[in-house]
Write a protein that holds these residues in place. Structure first.
Motif, mmCIF file in Angstrom:
data_model
loop_
_atom_site.group_PDB
_atom_site.id
_atom_site.type_symbol
_atom_site.label_atom_id
_atom_site.label_comp_id
_atom_site.label_asym_id
_atom_site.label_seq_id
_atom_site.Cartn_x
_atom_site.Cartn_y
_atom_site.Cartn_z
ATOM 1 N N PRO A 258 0.814 -1.226 0.000
ATOM 2 C CA PRO A 258 0.000 0.000 0.000
ATOM 3 C C PRO A 258 0.843 1.269 0.000
ATOM 4 O O PRO A 258 0.451 2.280 -0.605
ATOM 5 C CB PRO A 258 -0.825 -0.121 1.291
ATOM 6 N N ALA A 259 2.011 1.238 0.652
ATOM 7 C CA ALA A 259 2.877 2.419 0.684
ATOM 8 C C ALA A 259 3.374 2.774 -0.709
ATOM 9 O O ALA A 259 3.363 3.953 -1.111
ATOM 10 C CB ALA A 259 4.053 2.171 1.626
ATOM 11 N N VAL A 260 3.800 1.772 -1.441
ATOM 12 C CA VAL A 260 4.283 2.017 -2.806
ATOM 13 C C VAL A 260 3.153 2.524 -3.693
ATOM 14 O O VAL A 260 3.317 3.499 -4.441
ATOM 15 C CB VAL A 260 4.891 0.723 -3.389
ATOM 16 N N LEU A 261 1.991 1.889 -3.586
ATOM 17 C CA LEU A 261 0.841 2.317 -4.387
ATOM 18 C C LEU A 261 0.426 3.737 -4.026
ATOM 19 O O LEU A 261 0.153 4.565 -4.916
ATOM 20 C CB LEU A 261 -0.329 1.347 -4.159
ATOM 21 N N GLY A 262 0.380 4.035 -2.718
ATOM 22 C CA GLY A 262 -0.005 5.376 -2.298
ATOM 23 C C GLY A 262 0.960 6.431 -2.789
ATOM 24 O O GLY A 262 0.550 7.529 -3.197
ATOM 25 N N ALA A 263 2.248 6.134 -2.769
ATOM 26 C CA ALA A 263 3.247 7.086 -3.251
ATOM 27 C C ALA A 263 3.072 7.354 -4.745
ATOM 28 O O ALA A 263 3.163 8.503 -5.196
ATOM 29 C CB ALA A 263 4.646 6.559 -2.967
ATOM 30 N N VAL A 264 2.791 6.316 -5.505
ATOM 31 C CA VAL A 264 2.601 6.471 -6.951
ATOM 32 C C VAL A 264 1.353 7.304 -7.244
ATOM 33 O O VAL A 264 1.368 8.202 -8.109
ATOM 34 C CB VAL A 264 2.499 5.091 -7.622
#
Length: 374
Positions: A162-168
């Motif tokens: 979720p962190a990677v997706l949220g950053a993108v």
């Protein structure tokens, strides 16, 4: 283009990790054999450290613009939780959760500044940004518990996704708002001097609100009987908070922030008393009402703090979103002590005092001179 949905998604992502740490506790007890003191230390590492450091990041963002903190802080928050589940050393678990808390702390001041720009003074848009965090925190147990129930703590690295997706998702909004385009120039801080006395009173209002909400979220499940009944109570509490956040923005557009805040805390007095006094399932209605009343002013606290300190928007955001909100967690052991000495009902009844204090202090506040906008 309205950037608030993307910023709200980022807010949901980073606050997901605030909710994920408590959700890890049962698995740390079951798989690692941690005791109550040990797991309390893990949660404290993530929450208290984050709350203390958050205003410091606010001071930094007042001095330097650091939009890169937003995507980076999400990744750091996710990496801390992911690593904390796969290391065998308690010291490394503690450190990983502290790192996650630092990521959460780094996110809020700069994101609140950009959300202020993106909202163009709209209380409704700012409430949607705030609701993102509420939903992220509330959904953490729903996602973390089933995942770890099936695969155990070894699956913790999946929680970094979720962190990677949220950053993108958030990155385009961050680049647009930090790039100095029309949207970035449209909603700078209102002119005027910093009003520290009003900001101090607002901070106390937030502290009193935090004591009530943290007390309810800690003990309402037990009060309603635990098990499925307790889970329903927590769901109602979280859902009411999301609804109240959006409602607060709409009411502030019509009535103004300070008046809305006063009315919300007056309603919270009756609602919290209803949780204690209402018989049986009727208490669920008052749990929802309490949560809504306590969350109606949530996003308004942030914009009021920013307008009371127009030259220190980052500092104001760090305090209103971080330190003051989390202080209530320090009083939870006191509520528990009262419950052990008397009854849980008597302990929850003590919480009624705090929305009264918030209402009284809110009556001393005046709307800042900033121009209101829908």
């Amino acid at each position: 283009m309205n950037r608030i949905p993307m910023l709200a998604a980022g807010h949901a992502t980073v606050d997901f990790y605030q909710g994920a740490v408590p959700a890890l506790v049962p698995f740390l007890v079951a798989e690692r054999g941690y005791g109550y003191v040990a797991v309390s230390g893990v949660v404290l590492a993530a929450t208290l450290l984050s709350s203390i450091v958050q205003p410091l990041f606010g001071v930094l963002t007042d001095r330097w613009r650091m939009p890169w903190l937003i995507p980076m802080s999400m990744v750091v928050a996710g990496a801390g939780v992911a690593l904390g589940g796969v290391t065998d050393s308690y010291a490394l678990v503690w450190l990983a959760m502290a790192v996650s808390g630092m990521g959460v702390a780094a996110y809020h001041p700069e994101s609140a500044r950009l959300a202020r720009i993106a909202s163009r003074g709209s209380h409704v848009r700012m409430s949607w940004f705030s609701m993102g965090g509420t939903l992220g925190f509330a959904t953490a147990p729903v996602l973390v518990t089933p995942l770890l129930s099936v695969w155990g703590l070894a699956a913790s690295p999946l929680l970094a996704l979720p962190a990677v997706l949220g950053a993108v998702v958030t990155l385009p909004a961050v680049l647009a708002l930090a790039g100095g385009g029309p949207a970035a120039k449209a909603a700078g801080p209102p002119p005027g001097r910093d009003d520290w006395p009003s900001f101090a009173r607002l901070t106390l209002v937030i502290v009193f609100r935090s004591v009530v909400y943290v007390g309810l979220s800690t003990f309402v499940a037990l009060y309603m009987g635990g098990g499925a009944a307790g889970a329903v109570a927590l769901f109602v509490l979280f859902a009411g908070g999301a609804a109240g956040t959006v409602l607060g923005g709409r009411l502030a557009t019509r009535w103004g922030r300070v008046r809305t805040m006063r009315l919300a805390y007056a309603a919270a007095v009756l609602a919290v008393a209803g949780v204690v006094l209402a018989p049986g399932a009727t208490a669920y209605v008052f749990v929802a009402a309490s949560s809504m009343a306590l969350y109606v002013p949530f996003s308004l606290h942030v914009t009021l703090g920013q307008d009371f300190l127009p030259t220190r928007v980052g500092t104001a955001s760090g305090v209103t979103l971080g330190l003051a909100v989390s202080v209530g967690g320090l009083t939870s052991p006191l509520v528990g002590a009262v419950a052990e000495a008397t009854t849980l009902r008597a302990a929850l009844a003590c919480l009624v005092v705090f929305p009264v204090l918030a209402w009284l202090l809110a009556r001393t506040l005046k709307e800042p001179a900033a121009v209101e906008a829908a």
